[in-house]
Design a protein around this motif. Structure first.
Motif, PDB file in Angstrom:
ATOM      1  N   TYR A 112      38.603  32.722  25.667  1.00 21.30           N
ATOM      2  CA  TYR A 112      39.865  32.903  26.388  1.00 21.30           C
ATOM      3  C   TYR A 112      39.652  32.516  27.844  1.00 21.30           C
ATOM      4  CZ  TYR A 112      43.979  35.608  28.061  1.00 21.30           C
ATOM      5  OH  TYR A 112      45.156  36.008  28.633  1.00 21.30           O
ATOM      6  N   GLU A 113      40.558  31.723  28.379  1.00 16.73           N
ATOM      7  CA  GLU A 113      40.380  31.213  29.743  1.00 16.73           C
ATOM      8  C   GLU A 113      40.317  32.319  30.787  1.00 16.73           C
ATOM      9  OE1 GLU A 113      42.286  27.912  27.336  1.00 16.73           O
ATOM     10  OE2 GLU A 113      42.563  30.086  27.529  1.00 16.73           O
ATOM     11  N   LEU A 114      41.006  33.419  30.559  1.00 18.51           N
ATOM     12  CA  LEU A 114      41.023  34.485  31.556  1.00 18.51           C
ATOM     13  C   LEU A 114      39.776  35.362  31.505  1.00 18.51           C
ATOM     14  CD1 LEU A 114      44.757  35.610  31.761  1.00 18.51           C
ATOM     15  CD2 LEU A 114      43.526  33.859  33.034  1.00 18.51           C
ATOM     16  N   SER A 115      38.809  34.979  30.691  1.00 16.60           N
ATOM     17  CA  SER A 115      37.513  35.679  30.708  1.00 16.60           C
ATOM     18  C   SER A 115      36.485  34.941  31.562  1.00 16.60           C
ATOM     19  CB  SER A 115      36.978  35.837  29.279  1.00 16.60           C
ATOM     20  OG  SER A 115      36.600  34.578  28.745  1.00 16.60           O
ATOM     21  N   TYR A 116      36.884  33.846  32.212  1.00 16.74           N
ATOM     22  CA  TYR A 116      35.905  33.024  32.926  1.00 16.74           C
ATOM     23  C   TYR A 116      35.242  33.763  34.080  1.00 16.74           C
ATOM     24  CZ  TYR A 116      37.447  28.817  30.371  1.00 16.74           C
ATOM     25  OH  TYR A 116      37.719  27.886  29.393  1.00 16.74           O
ATOM     26  N   THR A 117      35.994  34.577  34.836  1.00 22.42           N
ATOM     27  CA  THR A 117      35.328  35.306  35.925  1.00 22.42           C
ATOM     28  C   THR A 117      34.344  36.341  35.373  1.00 22.42           C
ATOM     29  OG1 THR A 117      37.211  36.836  36.029  1.00 22.42           O
ATOM     30  CG2 THR A 117      37.181  35.011  37.620  1.00 22.42           C
ATOM     31  N   LYS A 508      34.666  25.820  41.509  1.00 21.94           N
ATOM     32  CA  LYS A 508      34.628  26.397  42.854  1.00 21.94           C
ATOM     33  C   LYS A 508      35.676  27.494  42.988  1.00 21.94           C
ATOM     34  CE  LYS A 508      35.265  25.162  47.741  1.00 21.94           C
ATOM     35  NZ  LYS A 508      35.599  24.051  48.677  1.00 21.94           N
ATOM     36  N   LEU A 509      36.855  27.270  42.425  1.00 24.17           N
ATOM     37  CA  LEU A 509      37.907  28.287  42.445  1.00 24.17           C
ATOM     38  C   LEU A 509      37.449  29.556  41.733  1.00 24.17           C
ATOM     39  CD1 LEU A 509      40.768  29.455  42.729  1.00 24.17           C
ATOM     40  CD2 LEU A 509      41.442  28.078  40.739  1.00 24.17           C
ATOM     41  N   LEU A 510      36.812  29.405  40.578  1.00 29.31           N
ATOM     42  CA  LEU A 510      36.337  30.567  39.832  1.00 29.31           C
ATOM     43  C   LEU A 510      35.341  31.378  40.649  1.00 29.31           C
ATOM     44  CD1 LEU A 510      35.945  28.974  36.299  1.00 29.31           C
ATOM     45  CD2 LEU A 510      37.377  30.953  36.835  1.00 29.31           C
ATOM     46  N   VAL A 511      34.413  30.693  41.305  1.00 34.21           N
ATOM     47  CA  VAL A 511      33.415  31.398  42.108  1.00 34.21           C
ATOM     48  C   VAL A 511      34.082  32.111  43.285  1.00 34.21           C
ATOM     49  CG1 VAL A 511      31.387  31.111  43.587  1.00 34.21           C
ATOM     50  CG2 VAL A 511      31.526  29.877  41.417  1.00 34.21           C
ATOM     51  N   ALA A 513      37.200  33.148  43.481  1.00 32.13           N
ATOM     52  CA  ALA A 513      37.992  34.269  42.965  1.00 32.13           C
ATOM     53  C   ALA A 513      37.089  35.449  42.614  1.00 32.13           C
ATOM     54  CB  ALA A 513      38.797  33.827  41.748  1.00 32.13           C
ATOM     55  N   TYR A 514      35.963  35.140  41.998  1.00 31.68           N
ATOM     56  CA  TYR A 514      35.022  36.208  41.641  1.00 31.68           C
ATOM     57  C   TYR A 514      34.513  36.922  42.887  1.00 31.68           C
ATOM     58  CZ  TYR A 514      30.757  38.510  40.200  1.00 31.68           C
ATOM     59  OH  TYR A 514      29.775  39.456  40.007  1.00 31.68           O
ATOM     60  N   ARG A 515      34.159  36.159  43.903  1.00 36.55           N
ATOM     61  CA  ARG A 515      33.621  36.765  45.130  1.00 36.55           C
ATOM     62  C   ARG A 515      34.663  37.574  45.883  1.00 36.55           C
ATOM     63  NH1 ARG A 515      29.829  31.523  46.541  1.00 36.55           N
ATOM     64  NH2 ARG A 515      27.992  32.276  45.368  1.00 36.55           N
ATOM     65  N   LEU A 516      35.923  37.260  45.653  1.00 35.15           N
ATOM     66  CA  LEU A 516      36.996  38.058  46.256  1.00 35.15           C
ATOM     67  C   LEU A 516      37.255  39.352  45.486  1.00 35.15           C
ATOM     68  CD1 LEU A 516      39.564  35.266  47.190  1.00 35.15           C
ATOM     69  CD2 LEU A 516      38.322  36.742  48.785  1.00 35.15           C
ATOM     70  N   GLY A 517      36.738  39.436  44.255  1.00 38.39           N
ATOM     71  CA  GLY A 517      36.881  40.667  43.484  1.00 38.39           C
ATOM     72  C   GLY A 517      37.635  40.542  42.179  1.00 38.39           C
ATOM     73  N   CYS A 518      37.924  39.325  41.721  1.00 34.80           N
ATOM     74  CA  CYS A 518      38.632  39.155  40.441  1.00 34.80           C
ATOM     75  C   CYS A 518      37.697  39.487  39.284  1.00 34.80           C
ATOM     76  CB  CYS A 518      39.159  37.733  40.312  1.00 34.80           C
ATOM     77  SG  CYS A 518      40.446  37.336  41.511  1.00 34.80           S
ATOM     78  N   ARG A 519      38.150  40.348  38.405  1.00 31.48           N
ATOM     79  CA  ARG A 519      37.370  40.789  37.257  1.00 31.48           C
ATOM     80  C   ARG A 519      38.311  41.029  36.083  1.00 31.48           C
ATOM     81  NH1 ARG A 519      34.227  40.287  40.909  1.00 31.48           N
ATOM     82  NH2 ARG A 519      32.377  41.497  41.407  1.00 31.48           N
ATOM     83  N   LEU A 520      37.841  40.772  34.879  1.00 32.85           N
ATOM     84  CA  LEU A 520      38.578  41.145  33.661  1.00 32.85           C
ATOM     85  C   LEU A 520      40.055  40.767  33.773  1.00 32.85           C
ATOM     86  CD1 LEU A 520      36.909  44.634  33.131  1.00 32.85           C
ATOM     87  CD2 LEU A 520      36.517  42.599  31.740  1.00 32.85           C
ATOM     88  N   ASP A 521      40.303  39.495  34.094  1.00 25.70           N
ATOM     89  CA  ASP A 521      41.662  39.034  34.365  1.00 25.70           C
ATOM     90  C   ASP A 521      42.560  39.035  33.140  1.00 25.70           C
ATOM     91  OD1 ASP A 521      41.114  38.213  37.200  1.00 25.70           O
ATOM     92  OD2 ASP A 521      39.696  36.893  36.183  1.00 25.70           O
ATOM     93  N   ALA A 535      42.230  32.859  46.615  1.00 22.33           N
ATOM     94  CA  ALA A 535      41.158  31.962  46.170  1.00 22.33           C
ATOM     95  C   ALA A 535      41.674  30.546  45.974  1.00 22.33           C
ATOM     96  CB  ALA A 535      40.547  32.489  44.874  1.00 22.33           C
ATOM     97  N   ILE A 536      42.881  30.404  45.447  1.00 22.53           N
ATOM     98  CA  ILE A 536      43.483  29.080  45.252  1.00 22.53           C
ATOM     99  C   ILE A 536      43.649  28.371  46.589  1.00 22.53           C
ATOM    100  CG2 ILE A 536      45.644  27.930  44.578  1.00 22.53           C
ATOM    101  CD1 ILE A 536      45.800  30.033  42.272  1.00 22.53           C
ATOM    102  N   GLU A 537      44.071  29.141  47.593  1.00 22.33           N
ATOM    103  CA  GLU A 537      44.228  28.557  48.925  1.00 22.33           C
ATOM    104  C   GLU A 537      42.870  28.174  49.514  1.00 22.33           C
ATOM    105  OE1 GLU A 537      46.165  29.729  53.278  1.00 22.33           O
ATOM    106  OE2 GLU A 537      46.290  31.125  51.596  1.00 22.33           O
ATOM    107  N   GLN A 538      41.883  29.057  49.367  1.00 21.48           N
ATOM    108  CA  GLN A 538      40.542  28.769  49.880  1.00 21.48           C
ATOM    109  C   GLN A 538      39.952  27.521  49.233  1.00 21.48           C
ATOM    110  OE1 GLN A 538      38.017  32.142  49.228  1.00 21.48           O
ATOM    111  NE2 GLN A 538      38.850  33.340  50.936  1.00 21.48           N
ATOM    112  N   SER A 539      40.231  27.338  47.957  1.00 22.71           N
ATOM    113  CA  SER A 539      39.625  26.247  47.192  1.00 22.71           C
ATOM    114  C   SER A 539      40.418  24.960  47.279  1.00 22.71           C
ATOM    115  CB  SER A 539      39.481  26.673  45.722  1.00 22.71           C
ATOM    116  OG  SER A 539      38.833  27.918  45.605  1.00 22.71           O
ATOM    117  N   ASN A 540      41.566  25.007  47.957  1.00 21.81           N
ATOM    118  CA  ASN A 540      42.412  23.823  48.110  1.00 21.81           C
ATOM    119  C   ASN A 540      42.817  23.243  46.760  1.00 21.81           C
ATOM    120  OD1 ASN A 540      43.854  21.963  49.681  1.00 21.81           O
ATOM    121  ND2 ASN A 540      42.178  20.475  49.658  1.00 21.81           N
ATOM    122  N   VAL A 541      43.229  24.127  45.855  1.00 24.48           N
ATOM    123  CA  VAL A 541      43.652  23.733  44.510  1.00 24.48           C
ATOM    124  C   VAL A 541      45.170  23.670  44.455  1.00 24.48           C
ATOM    125  CG1 VAL A 541      43.791  24.488  42.100  1.00 24.48           C
ATOM    126  CG2 VAL A 541      41.606  24.590  43.306  1.00 24.48           C
TER     127      VAL A 541
END
Length: 840
Positions: A112-117, A508-511, A513-521, A535-541
Motif C-alpha cells: 500500500y502506497e501509504l505505508s511508505y513512510t 526525497k519527499l518521503l524522507v 515527510a518522515y523527518r517532519l513526523g509522518c507515520r502510519l499514514d 514536505a511537498i513544499e520543501q521537496s518542490n513537488v
C-alpha cells in the motif's frame, strides 16, 4: 543488554502481546545451524501485518528450508517507538528478538502506497541508512515485493532489489544465489548482478534516472541486456506450497481467520482494477487441494472462520461444490465460511444458502458505479437487475445488512452518474424482507485512484477539493433510517494517487515527510496532512503533475521498464473502448482477448469446473451435525505466568477457545446468530499481572470428550508458554466457591522502594475511601480499610497484600498501591505482581 531493555519497555506499552513472538507455530531456529537470516518486514502494525496472506506464504516457504531462518518484523506502535527511541533500543524481530540490522536479508512487503513512510520508520529504528547507495557490506541487503512493485520508482532508491510478480519460486532462487555469493566473498555489486539475471528481479541501481525537457522521468539501463523486468509468474498454484500451519496471532488482527487463496488473477477486465491486470491469468487451486488444505489447517489452528480469498471468489469454477464440501467439514464444528470478494452476478441464492448454514457472514458487493453508462465505461459487465436480485435474495434468506461499495471520479463521470448512486441506493432501500422489515444498507464510497498497468493509467485523478465536494453531497443525500454512509478521506486518496504514479523524485519527499513526523499514514486518525503539505513544499513537488493532469497516451511512464505481460497496446485499446462504452468479455473460458499474458502452452488459465467433489474423506473427519446431546461441565484451573501476563482477558478467551478446538475437545455452543462455545472465566485478570491459579468452567460433550486427565494433557500441548493447566475436575458450585473470597498479591518493585511511612499512614486510619468508575461512567465509593485484610512489607521493594474478593469488593492491586503509596503509573507497570487465591 538489548533484550533486557526490551523487557523493561514491554510493560509500559499498549497491547504488549503483539511484541512477544511466542504464538502457536512461530518458528525459532538454532542460529548455529542456519546460513541465512531473513527478516520478513511488514510496514504496518502487527494487527494489519498478521492478516496479510503473502507474508504467511513466504514465512512458510523460507522456514521449510533448514539453512534459512525467516522471522517477522512489524512497525511498532507509537508508544513503543517512543520508548525505543528514549532507551536507544533497536528494532527487533519477534521470534528471537534479534536486532534487524543483524539479519542478512530484509524483505519488505509493498502492499500500500501509504505505508511508505513506515518503511523509513523501520530502517531508522534499525539504524540502517535509507538509501541503498549509502549502505555497505556491513548492512543487510534490503529487498521488496508486492503489488506496489509494479511501479516501484517512488521507493526504488531505498532498495537493493525489488521482486515483481509472484514470490513463491523467486524467493528460493534469491536465497540460493545469496548463499553461493556469501561463500564467494564477492562484493554487493556482484550479488546484485547475479540477482538481475533472475526473472522478475529489478535492481534499481542498474538504471539511471534523468528528467527530459518535458519534465518526465527517463530511465536509462546501465547494463546491456537488462532493459526490462518481466514479472514473475507461478503458472500453477497447485504446484507451490501453501501454509497449513500458519502462525496464530495474538491480539485482534483485522482478519482473524483462516485464509485460503482459492485463485489468483482475474480476467473480468474491470478497467480501473490494477490487480485484475497484474495478476493475470486466472489460476485456480483445485477443489480437492483446497478441501485438503482446509482440513489440515482447521485442525492445526482451531480457527472458527474460513475465508475464501481471490479477486472474485464467486467466479471460482467449482465454487458451489467446494462450499458444500467445506460446510460438510465445518458445520459440525461451528466453523463459518465467508466469501469476502464477490461480484454482483455471482452471489447466487445457492451460495447464500451454504454460507448461512453456520453463520451469516458479511459480504460487500462491489457496485463501483451508480449508472449503467458508467458501469459500461469501466467494463463491469453487470446490471442493476443483477444487484436488485442479490439484495432481494439476501433479505429473503435472513441477511439484514447489505454493504455496497462505490467509487467517485471514474473516467467520464458526470453529475448524473453521481446522482444515480443516490437513486440506486434509494431503490434498493425500498426492498423489503419477508417479515416486512426493511434491510439496512451500508454505502462505502472512495475516490478512484488511477494505477499503473491499467487502461486508466492515463486518466486524471479527481482533485482533493472536488472529491470532498462530491462526498459531502452524497453524505447529505444518503441520510436517513437504515442507511449508513462511509467514505474514504480525500487527503489519503490524493497522497495514494501521488505515489501510485510517481517516480524517483518522490523519494526525497518521503524522507522529508518522515523527518517532519509522518507515520502510519494509512490510518486516518494518524494522518498529518499538514505535515505532508509542508514536505511537498520543501521537496518542490508539483502534486498535480502526478495526479490530476491528463496524460498523453504517448508520454513515457515511470514504470515502462516493468513488464506486467499485459501489453501497452492492449491497455490503449481498452482505454479507447472505455470512451466508447464498449465491453470486453471474460477470457477465462472463452475467446482470448490477446492481452499478451498467455502463450497457451506454459502460461494459460487454470480453472476447475466440477458439479460434484468426492467428499467422503471430509465427511468422515468432520462428522455429521448431531442432534440432542448430553453435556457436562468441567472446572479447569490454570496458571498464568511469565510473559503470558501480557495477554488481555479477551486474548486469553480466544487462546483457550482455539486450544480446545485444536485439542479436539467437543464443546457445547450457544444458539442464535453467532454460536459461541460455552466457556466462562471466573475473573478477568488485568494485563501485566501473573496468577498462580485461575479458573474457568467449560461445557463439553459428555460422550465424546476425553477424560479430565487426557483433556489436561491435550490442552497443555496447545497453549502458549506461560499458561499451564493445573487441574480439571467435574464442576460443582461448591468446587468453585471453595476458591474462597480472599486473594493475596505479592508486589515486587524494580529499582524502587515502597515508602514505609505511607504504609504506616494507611494502617493508622480507620477508613480509606477511594472512588471507582465503571465502564458506563458510574462511580462507586469503596473503603480500602474494609477490603484489605492485611498489608505488609517483607522487603523494601516487596509488598504482600491480602484482600477480600467478595461481590462488590473487587479492587485492582495497582489502584490500591497508587492510592496508598502514591507511586507512578510506570513504576507499577514495571512491578512484578503475582496473584494467589488463599484457600480455607
Amino acid at each position: 543488554m538489548i533484550r533486557q531493555t526490551f523487557n523493561d519497555i514491554l510493560p509500559l506499552v499498549q497491547q504488549p502481546s503483539r511484541y512477544l513472538g511466542s504464538e502457536t507455530y512461530a518458528i525459532r531456529k538454532d542460529p548455529e545451524k542456519i546460513r541465512l537470516r531473513f527478516a520478513l518486514v511488514f510496514p504496518d502494525l502487527y494487527d494489519i501485518g498478521m492478516s496479510y496472506l503473502g507474508s504467511k506464504i513466504l514465512y512458510h516457504i523460507l522456514n521449510s528450508k533448514k539453512e534459512i531462518a525467516a522471522e517477522r518484523v512489524f512497525v511498532p506502535g507509537e508508544d513503543m517507538e517512543a520508548q525505543m527511541r528514549a532507551q536507544g533500543a533497536p528494532l527487533l524481530s519477534l521470534e528471537t528478538r534479534t536486532p534487524l540490522a543483524e539479519f542478512d536479508i530484509i524483505g519488505v512487503s509493498l502492499l500500500y502506497e501509504l505505508s511508505y513512510t513506515s518503511i523509513l520508520t523501520i530502517l531508522d529504528l534499525a539504524g540502517i541508512p535509507f538509501y541503498a547507495k549509502d549502505r555497505n557490506r556491513s548492512h543487510p541487503i534490503v529487498i521488496a515485493g508486492g503489488p506496489c512493485a509494479f511501479n516501484p520508482e517512488p521507493v526504488a532508491d531505498f532498495f537493493d532489489a525489488i521482486v515483481v510478480g509472484d514470490g513463491e519460486e523467486v524467493i528460493c532462487e534469491l536465497t540460493d544465489v545469496w548463499m553461493e555469493w556469501k561463500k564467494s566473498g564477492e562484493d554487493r555489486e556482484a550479488l546484485l548482478k547475479r540477482w538481475s539475471e533472475i526473472d522478475g528481479v529489478y535492481v534499481p541501481s542498474f538504471f539511471e534516472a534523468t528528467t527530459d525537457v518535458n519534465g518526465f522521468q527517463v530511465l536509462t539501463p546501465l547494463n546491456p541486456g537488462y532493459t526490462v523486468v518481466k514479472k514473475r509468474l507461478v503458472a500453477d498454484l497447485n504446484r507451490v506450497s501453501f501454509p497449513d500451519h500458519p502462525v496464530i496471532p495474538f491480539g485482534n488482527p483485522v482478519h482473524d481467520r483462516l485464509s485460503l487463496e482459492v485463485a489468483r488473477g482475474c480476467t473480468r477486465g474491470c478497467r480501473f482494477c490494477q490487480a485484475g491486470m497484474i495478476y493475470r491469468p486466472v489460476r485456480e487451486r483445485s477443489p480437492e487441494n483446497l478441501l485438503d488444505l482446509a482440513d489440515r489447517a482447521l485442525s492445526a489452528t482451531g480457527y472458527e472462520d474460513v475465508s475464501l480469498l481471490s479477486l472474485s471468489t464467486g467466479d471460482y469454477g467449482s465454487i458451489l461444490p467446494l462450499l458444500q464440501g467445506l460446510m460438510m467439514r465445518c458445520e459440525p464444528e461451528k466453523t463459518a465460511v465467508s466469501l469476502p470478494s464477490l461480484r454482483v452476478e455471482t452471489l447466487t441464492p445457492e451460495l447464500m444458502e451454504q454460507i448461512k448454514r453456520v453463520r451469516k457472514t458479511g459480504f460487500t458487493v462491489a457496485v463501483e458505479a451508480g449508472s449503467q453508462r458508467l458501469r459500461n465505461v469501466i467494463n463491469k459487465n453487470n446490471t442493476e437487475q443483477d444487484l436488485i436480485a442479490v439484495v432481494e435474495n439476501a433479505f429473503k434468506l435472513g441477511w439484514h445488512v447489505i454493504k455496497l461499495y462505490f467509487m467517485i471520479g471514474l473516467p467520464t463521470e458526470t453529475e448524473e452518474d453521481i446522482e444515480e448512486i443516490v437513486s440506486l441506493v434509494r431503490r434498493l432501500q425500498g426492498i423489503k424482507a419477508p417479515a416486512k422489515r426493511r434491510g439496512s444498507i451500508t454505502v462505502s464510497v472512495s475516490t478512484f485512484i488511477p494505477k499503473s498497468h491499467t487502461p486508466f493509467q492515463w486518466s486524471p485523478q479527481l482533485s482533493m477539493a472536488e472529491s470532498d465536494a462530491r462526498l459531502r453531497w452524497l453524505r447529505e443525500k444518503l441520510q436517513g433510517r437504515n442507511i449508513k454512509f462511509k467514505w474514504h478521506n480525500p487527503k489519503m486518496s490524493i497522497l495514494e494517487g501521488l505515489f501510485a504514479r510517481g517516480d524517483r523524485r518522490l523519494s526525497k519527499l518521503l524522507v522529508n515527510a518522515y523527518r517532519l513526523g509522518c507515520r502510519l499514514d494509512g490510518w486516518s486518525d494518524r494522518l498529518r496532512y499538514d505535515l505532508w503539505e509542508k514536505a511537498i513544499e520543501q521537496s518542490n513537488v508539483d502534486i498535480d503533475f502526478y495526479t490530476t493532469r491528463k496524460r498523453s497516451l504517448d508520454e513515457p511512464l515511470p514504470w515502462d521498464h516493468i513488464d506486467s505481460m499485459v501489453t501497452k497496446d492492449y491497455l490503449k485499446d481498452e482505454w479507447n473502448k472505455a470512451l466508447q462504452q464498449a465491453s470486453t468479455a471474460d477470457c477465462r473460458a472463452g475467446e482470448c482477448n490477446l492481452c499478451g499474458v498467455c502463450d497457451h502452452a506454459d502460461i494459460k488459465p487454470v480453472t476447475f469446473h466440477k458439479d460434484e467433489i468426492d467428499h467422503h474423506r471430509i465427511e468422515e473427519k468432520g462428522g455429521k451435525a448431531q442432534g440432542a446431546q448430553a453435556y457436562k461441565k468441567l472446572r479447569v484451573s490454570y496458571s498464568k505466568r511469565g510473559e503470558a501476563k501480557y495477554f488481555s482477558h479477551l486474548e486469553l478467551m480466544q487462546i483457550f477457545k482455539r486450544a480446545f478446538r485444536r485439542a479436539r475437545i467437543p464443546l457445547k455452543y450457544s444458539e442464535g446468530f453467532h454460536p459461541m462455545p460455552k466457556i466462562s472465566f471466573e475473573t478477568a485478570l488485568p494485563v501485566g499481572i501473573e496468577s498462580v491459579e485461575e479458573q474457568l468452567v467449560v461445557t463439553v460433550d459428555a460422550k465424546a470428550s476425553p477424560s479430565p486427565e487426557t483433556l489436561k494433557m491435550r490442552l497443555n500441548r496447545e497453549l502458549p508458554d506461560g499458561i499451564t493447566i493445573l487441574d480439571c475436575i467435574p464442576y460443582s458450585r461448591s468446587s468453585t466457591d471453595e476458591a474462597g473470597g480472599t486473594i493475596s498479591y505479592t508486589v515486587q518493585l524494580k529499582k524502587e522502594h515502597f515508602p514505609e511511612a505511607a504504609l504506616m499512614g494507611f494502617l493508622g486510619q480507620d477508613t480509606w475511601p477511594i472512588t471507582k468508575i465503571n465502564r458506563k461512567g458510574k462511580s462507586k465509593e469503596i473503603d480500602l480499610r474494609t477490603v484489605i485484610k492485611s498489608l505488609k512489607l517483607t522487603a523494601p521493594d516487596t509488598l504482600i497484600m491480602t484482600v477480600n474478593g467478595g461481590p462488590g469488593q473487587v479492587v485492582r492491586p495497582r489502584e490500591v498501591i497508587t492510592s496508598i503509596f502514591g507511586l507512578s503509573e510506570d513504576v507499577l507497570k514495571r512491578a512484578e505482581i503475582v496473584k494467589e487465591n488463599v484457600r480455607g
